[in-house]
Design a protein around this motif. Structure first.
Motif, PDB file in Angstrom:
ATOM      1  N   LYS A 316      -9.277   7.419   5.533  1.00 54.21           N
ATOM      2  CA  LYS A 316      -9.281   6.169   4.787  1.00 54.21           C
ATOM      3  C   LYS A 316      -7.948   5.897   4.114  1.00 54.21           C
ATOM      4  O   LYS A 316      -7.075   6.744   4.042  1.00 54.21           O
ATOM      5  CB  LYS A 316     -10.408   6.206   3.742  1.00 54.21           C
ATOM      6  N   SER A 317      -7.826   4.679   3.608  1.00 58.84           N
ATOM      7  CA  SER A 317      -6.619   4.272   2.905  1.00 58.84           C
ATOM      8  C   SER A 317      -6.681   4.716   1.445  1.00 58.84           C
ATOM      9  O   SER A 317      -7.759   4.868   0.868  1.00 58.84           O
ATOM     10  CB  SER A 317      -6.459   2.747   2.958  1.00 58.84           C
ATOM     11  N   GLY A 318      -5.514   4.912   0.871  1.00 60.00           N
ATOM     12  CA  GLY A 318      -5.406   5.238  -0.556  1.00 60.00           C
ATOM     13  C   GLY A 318      -4.039   4.816  -1.045  1.00 60.00           C
ATOM     14  O   GLY A 318      -3.270   5.629  -1.535  1.00 60.00           O
ATOM     15  N   SER A 319      -3.738   3.538  -0.949  1.00 59.62           N
ATOM     16  CA  SER A 319      -2.369   3.046  -1.108  1.00 59.62           C
ATOM     17  C   SER A 319      -1.739   3.424  -2.442  1.00 59.62           C
ATOM     18  O   SER A 319      -2.357   3.331  -3.493  1.00 59.62           O
ATOM     19  CB  SER A 319      -2.332   1.522  -0.981  1.00 59.62           C
ATOM     20  N   HIS A 320      -0.467   3.817  -2.351  1.00 59.24           N
ATOM     21  CA  HIS A 320       0.368   4.111  -3.506  1.00 59.24           C
ATOM     22  C   HIS A 320       0.527   2.842  -4.333  1.00 59.24           C
ATOM     23  O   HIS A 320       0.854   1.785  -3.793  1.00 59.24           O
ATOM     24  CB  HIS A 320       1.726   4.577  -2.973  1.00 59.24           C
ATOM     25  N   GLY A 321       0.311   2.929  -5.652  1.00 60.07           N
ATOM     26  CA  GLY A 321       0.397   1.740  -6.477  1.00 60.07           C
ATOM     27  C   GLY A 321       0.865   2.002  -7.890  1.00 60.07           C
ATOM     28  O   GLY A 321       0.222   1.570  -8.847  1.00 60.07           O
ATOM     29  N   PRO A 322       1.990   2.714  -8.064  1.00 69.29           N
ATOM     30  CA  PRO A 322       2.524   2.916  -9.411  1.00 69.29           C
ATOM     31  C   PRO A 322       3.266   1.674  -9.874  1.00 69.29           C
ATOM     32  O   PRO A 322       3.348   0.681  -9.152  1.00 69.29           O
ATOM     33  CB  PRO A 322       3.492   4.099  -9.215  1.00 69.29           C
ATOM     34  N   THR A 323       3.853   1.736 -11.080  1.00 70.79           N
ATOM     35  CA  THR A 323       4.534   0.548 -11.583  1.00 70.79           C
ATOM     36  C   THR A 323       5.908   0.348 -10.972  1.00 70.79           C
ATOM     37  O   THR A 323       6.579  -0.649 -11.285  1.00 70.79           O
ATOM     38  CB  THR A 323       4.657   0.592 -13.114  1.00 70.79           C
ATOM     39  N   ASP A 324       6.379   1.260 -10.103  1.00 67.93           N
ATOM     40  CA  ASP A 324       7.606   0.952  -9.369  1.00 67.93           C
ATOM     41  C   ASP A 324       7.309   0.217  -8.067  1.00 67.93           C
ATOM     42  O   ASP A 324       8.236  -0.124  -7.336  1.00 67.93           O
ATOM     43  CB  ASP A 324       8.452   2.206  -9.109  1.00 67.93           C
ATOM     44  N   ILE A 325       6.045  -0.037  -7.776  1.00 68.03           N
ATOM     45  CA  ILE A 325       5.659  -1.066  -6.810  1.00 68.03           C
ATOM     46  C   ILE A 325       5.516  -2.340  -7.632  1.00 68.03           C
ATOM     47  O   ILE A 325       4.721  -2.390  -8.568  1.00 68.03           O
ATOM     48  CB  ILE A 325       4.322  -0.724  -6.119  1.00 68.03           C
ATOM     49  N   SER A 326       6.279  -3.370  -7.330  1.00 68.18           N
ATOM     50  CA  SER A 326       6.253  -4.556  -8.182  1.00 68.18           C
ATOM     51  C   SER A 326       4.909  -5.282  -8.046  1.00 68.18           C
ATOM     52  O   SER A 326       4.124  -4.999  -7.136  1.00 68.18           O
ATOM     53  CB  SER A 326       7.394  -5.499  -7.802  1.00 68.18           C
ATOM     54  N   PRO A 327       4.622  -6.234  -8.933  1.00 59.07           N
ATOM     55  CA  PRO A 327       3.393  -7.021  -8.770  1.00 59.07           C
ATOM     56  C   PRO A 327       3.287  -7.707  -7.412  1.00 59.07           C
ATOM     57  O   PRO A 327       2.177  -7.956  -6.932  1.00 59.07           O
ATOM     58  CB  PRO A 327       3.477  -8.029  -9.924  1.00 59.07           C
ATOM     59  N   VAL A 328       4.413  -8.008  -6.775  1.00 60.31           N
ATOM     60  CA  VAL A 328       4.376  -8.579  -5.423  1.00 60.31           C
ATOM     61  C   VAL A 328       3.808  -7.546  -4.450  1.00 60.31           C
ATOM     62  O   VAL A 328       2.930  -7.847  -3.626  1.00 60.31           O
ATOM     63  CB  VAL A 328       5.771  -9.027  -4.969  1.00 60.31           C
ATOM     64  N   GLY A 329       4.307  -6.316  -4.525  1.00 60.18           N
ATOM     65  CA  GLY A 329       3.800  -5.252  -3.663  1.00 60.18           C
ATOM     66  C   GLY A 329       2.349  -4.930  -3.943  1.00 60.18           C
ATOM     67  O   GLY A 329       1.569  -4.655  -3.021  1.00 60.18           O
ATOM     68  N   MET A 330       1.957  -4.939  -5.211  1.00 61.76           N
ATOM     69  CA  MET A 330       0.555  -4.685  -5.551  1.00 61.76           C
ATOM     70  C   MET A 330      -0.348  -5.767  -4.967  1.00 61.76           C
ATOM     71  O   MET A 330      -1.412  -5.477  -4.394  1.00 61.76           O
ATOM     72  CB  MET A 330       0.385  -4.604  -7.065  1.00 61.76           C
ATOM     73  N   ALA A 331       0.065  -7.014  -5.081  1.00 62.94           N
ATOM     74  CA  ALA A 331      -0.740  -8.099  -4.524  1.00 62.94           C
ATOM     75  C   ALA A 331      -0.890  -7.951  -3.012  1.00 62.94           C
ATOM     76  O   ALA A 331      -1.990  -8.115  -2.463  1.00 62.94           O
ATOM     77  CB  ALA A 331      -0.110  -9.448  -4.860  1.00 62.94           C
ATOM     78  N   ALA A 332       0.209  -7.620  -2.333  1.00 59.98           N
ATOM     79  CA  ALA A 332       0.142  -7.436  -0.883  1.00 59.98           C
ATOM     80  C   ALA A 332      -0.815  -6.315  -0.523  1.00 59.98           C
ATOM     81  O   ALA A 332      -1.611  -6.429   0.419  1.00 59.98           O
ATOM     82  CB  ALA A 332       1.535  -7.149  -0.331  1.00 59.98           C
TER      83      ALA A 332
END
Length: 410
Positions: A316-332
């Motif tokens: 399964k997926s477990g995407s990396h999502g810390p705060t150095d992923i910008s809100p644009v990356g989080m939305a994607a």
């Protein structure tokens, strides 16, 4: 003859609202704007230069609708393939083009990816503390917010500063490892102390919070394969949702030893950026969750390929999502989370309030899940005037050293 989606402008925007972000803005002849995240923590300017100096000129005049063709052009024609800088560049372009396509369609992006497969994306929050009392307060704070899954990080007695241990508060988890300075700071590490102490932390957590809370932990590449196998086995009584990055995965065969010796679920991949990085791990079912991020693994197009491949092996997926992923990356990531069948969980660190002044988002949190919202495209707007107040500031991740002074994996 140009189409309404012909690219006429490509801008690389670097700003530091609480931390450094690199954002790609692609504009069509009709003025439709798409955004992409190109942030590579501690190496941001390398990606910004690649985009500005080498990729932006290639994009002018292309049809923004031709996402797959553009992805292949950037991946294959440069000759130098893969790697975090190249794949972050491709990711930013890919996100921006998907954003444009969905905005032109008048739909949230997940609808173009096949529609929703679930009501929302289960997320895990971060909790930490300098001791068990602080960790307990942090966990209670996350549960009170509605989270059902929590990653636990705690200081090990006698070891000083620790990866993942943020501010001692039951409020917002505030951990920023990249220090705003010209040089990396150094932290100590002692694997033996860590291995002796950590199982007692999860024994305490299960006694304190019960069996229903989903608990996760990140070893952050610090262990050898045999040490990782031992830790996984020692944690089995406490039913972890996953043990993350238990050992560096540059040598994927090493995970065979870990897998043979523990049934604790394993999550790997936040520093990986291509299908080739994951191929053996997936084919031999040496991991349970793919930890790559949309920002560093070739965007929505690149990461979906990896997730679709993993699905054939019940991973399964477990995407990396810390705060150095910008809100644009989080939305994607959230649009992809909502659409794919083999979704597992999404990491969620709330960005600091200053980031919200630059990135206006439509995603929402409810009942332990995030939903990307129903605004057309990714659902993120970039405020360039606000961003101008936050210029780039050099910041570097720490270095780790063993007791004898040897540089270790951070």
């Amino acid at each position: 003859m140009t189409s309404p989606a012909t690219i006429r402008a490509v801008d690389v925007l670097v700003a530091s609202p609480s931390r450094n972000f690199v954002t790609l803005r692609v504009t069509t002849d009709d003025g439709v704007v798409g955004l992409g995240d190109a942030t590579l923590n501690g190496r941001e300017l390398a990606v910004a230069s690649y985009l500005r100096d080498h990729v932006a000129p290639l994009l002018i005049g292309l049809d923004a609708h031709r996402i797959e063709d553009t992805w292949q052009l950037l991946y294959r024609s440069a000759y130098w393939r893969r790697g975090p800088v190249t794949m972050s560049v491709i990711a930013a372009v890919d996100m921006a083009l998907w954003d444009i396509k969905a905005r032109l369609a008048g739909m949230p992006l997940y609808q173009l990816l096949g529609g929703a497969s679930r009501e929302g994306a289960l997320v895990y929050a971060h909790a930490s503390g300098a001791d068990l009392d602080e960790l307990g307060d942090s966990i209670r704070g996350r549960l009170a917010e509605g989270h059902r899954a929590v990653r636990l990080q705690v200081a090990v007695p006698g070891m000083g500063a620790m990866y993942g241990v943020g501010a001692a508060t039951a409020g917002r988890y505030a951990y920023e490892p990249a220090k705003r300075a010209g040089l990396s700071v150094e932290e100590g590490w002692d694997s033996a102390r860590y291995l002796r102490y950590l199982p007692s932390v999860f024994e305490w957590a299960r006694a304190e919070f019960g069996a229903e809370v989903m608990l996760l932990h990140d070893a952050h590449h610090r262990l050898t394969p045999i040490q990782a196998a031992r830790l996984g086995r020692d944690l089995e009584p406490y039913d972890l949702f996953w043990l993350e990055d238990c050992t560096p995965a540059e040598n994927p065969e090493s995970l065979r030893l870990v897998r043979r010796n523990t049934v604790t679920p394993l999550a790997i991949g936040e520093v990986m950026n291509s299908m080739e990085d994951f191929r053996l791990l997936i084919q031999e079912q040496l991991i349970d969750y793919v930890r790559a991020s949309v920002t560093h693994a070739g965007g929505i197009t690149g990461l979906r390929r990896i997730f679709d491949f993993a699905a054939q092996y019940q991973i399964k997926s477990g995407s990396h999502g810390p705060t150095d992923i910008s809100p644009v990356g989080m939305a994607a990531a959230l649009h992809l989370d909502l659409a794919i069948h083999n979704f597992g969980i999404q990491e969620y660190m709330e960005h600091q309030p200053l980031a919200g002044e630059v990135f206006r988002t439509s995603y929402r949190f409810e009942r332990g899940m995030l939903h990307p919202g129903d605004a057309p495209g990714l659902g993120v707007e970039y405020d360039e005037a606000a961003a101008a107040r936050f210029p780039y500031t050099p910041a570097y991740l720490p270095a780790a050293r063993l007791v004898d002074g040897t540089v270790h994996d951070w």
